[in-house]
Enzyme design. Sequence first.
Site, PDB file in Angstrom:
ATOM      1  N   TYR A 119       0.850  -1.196   0.000  1.00 28.55           N
ATOM      2  CA  TYR A 119       0.000   0.000   0.000  1.00 28.55           C
ATOM      3  C   TYR A 119       0.881   1.240   0.000  1.00 28.55           C
ATOM      4  O   TYR A 119       1.850   1.324   0.757  1.00 28.55           O
ATOM      5  CB  TYR A 119      -0.887   0.006   1.255  1.00 28.55           C
ATOM      6  CG  TYR A 119      -1.739   1.247   1.376  1.00 28.55           C
ATOM      7  CD1 TYR A 119      -3.040   1.264   0.873  1.00 28.55           C
ATOM      8  CD2 TYR A 119      -1.242   2.402   1.976  1.00 28.55           C
ATOM      9  CE1 TYR A 119      -3.817   2.415   0.970  1.00 28.55           C
ATOM     10  CE2 TYR A 119      -2.019   3.551   2.070  1.00 28.55           C
ATOM     11  CZ  TYR A 119      -3.303   3.542   1.563  1.00 28.55           C
ATOM     12  OH  TYR A 119      -4.069   4.676   1.650  1.00 28.55           O
ATOM     13  N   GLU A 207      -3.617   7.390  -4.191  1.00 31.66           N
ATOM     14  CA  GLU A 207      -3.582   6.130  -3.454  1.00 31.66           C
ATOM     15  C   GLU A 207      -3.314   4.975  -4.412  1.00 31.66           C
ATOM     16  O   GLU A 207      -4.055   4.768  -5.377  1.00 31.66           O
ATOM     17  CB  GLU A 207      -4.919   5.900  -2.734  1.00 31.66           C
ATOM     18  CG  GLU A 207      -4.891   4.695  -1.818  1.00 31.66           C
ATOM     19  CD  GLU A 207      -6.223   4.491  -1.102  1.00 31.66           C
ATOM     20  OE1 GLU A 207      -7.265   4.337  -1.791  1.00 31.66           O
ATOM     21  OE2 GLU A 207      -6.229   4.493   0.138  1.00 31.66           O
TER      22      GLU A 207
END
Length: 400
Positions: A119, A207
């Site tokens: 992530y 993101e």
Amino acid sequence: MNIHEYQAKEILRAYGAPVTRGLAAFSSQEAETAAQTLGGIAFVVKAQIHAGGRGKGTFKELPAGAKGGVRVVRTPADVKASAAEMLGHTLVTLQTGPSGKQVGRLYVEEGASIDKEFYLSMLVDRASSRVAFVVSTEGGMDIEEVAHSSPEKIVTFSVDPATGIQPLHGRKVAQALGLSGDLGKQAVTLTASLFEAFTQTDMSLLEINPLVVTKDGRLVCLDAKVSFDSNALFRHPDVAQLRDESEEDAKEIEASRYDLSYIALDGTIGCMVNGAGLAMATMDIIKLYGMEPANFLDVGGGATKEKVTAAFKIITADPNVEGILVNIFGGIMRCDVIAEGVIAAVRQVGLTVPLVVRLAGTNVEEGKKIIRESGLNVIPADDLDDAAQKIVAAVKKEAA
Ligand code: ADP
Ligand code: MG
């Protein structure tokens, strides 16, 4: 302003960040052609909506057990079949809410053989007034859940705008992800590219979930969610044209045409207020008396009659609205202008729900007179407290 994954990847690619090859498609035929153009032995068909969680999402119209909004398939014919199942249908994910979002476009990209999923996100950290990185080895899943259950697995740091991005930032990313050698070097390059993309295009959020290591040792951005700072869009006409209005609330689009600050909410009391502070106070006091606001709406300091009319129309177009509270303090704004706007709007669109109007400030007497003499069924109120109690009581009475 949000954009789609395929548009975000296009921007990342332009800044040198590694993304998989892919093509957007608006029909199942285009999807098949895209797969033929890409070539290869595995394709991923991805629903393009402004919400994440697509992989685990479900389609309203498809039988239970049908695949979600991210599908790995083998042949262009399978791509076509999957595309036909997704297009025009409603995808419900954890982020769309129960009503879901209709899929109008797809992204067909080459399948990656994934070794690890990480992530990585970037955002503007208001507390430090810097661009911050959030990195975790726990990719591909719900990062809020990771933050909750194992916060030690999330590494964050910010970049000093005076020095800009440095190799040390890239090394922090590599370290957080346990990458060394060639992959470590890729992390350093990637970090710099993402920072450039972020700052040059005035993003407010980027993101990458997941950022993956492929089995052949490459670091690749497999998903990309990007939001831009709307206040900076005037500097980026190329970005502004990526806007997909079908993803936005129709009432909010209409409001932006009239330069009204409007946000749709879930309650039943429509609010028309001038000034953000007064608008928030009005929402609070509605809640205090036991009901929920249907919207936030600041008509601004210098609203014209046309603006007020537009605002009133937007509020009444919301089927959830069971009552309307107009709360105006006339400073720069004159109460008689507001009154005329409200009356004009009511005459145009009609009034099927109770309306409470509280006016105070400049030309308040003229304003009240206009409303009184209009012959319309408007409930006058003297102060905020009185206004909130009156609208709540009126809505309850209608419902009874
Ligand atoms: P969402 O976050 O909306 O569910 P993602 O793009 O993150 O959508 O896709 C979900 C999952 O599907 C990823 O975590 C990854 O495991 C897999 N996936 C996505 N794109 C690809 C791809 N090009 N090749 C292989 N797997 C993929
Ligand atoms: Mg994702």
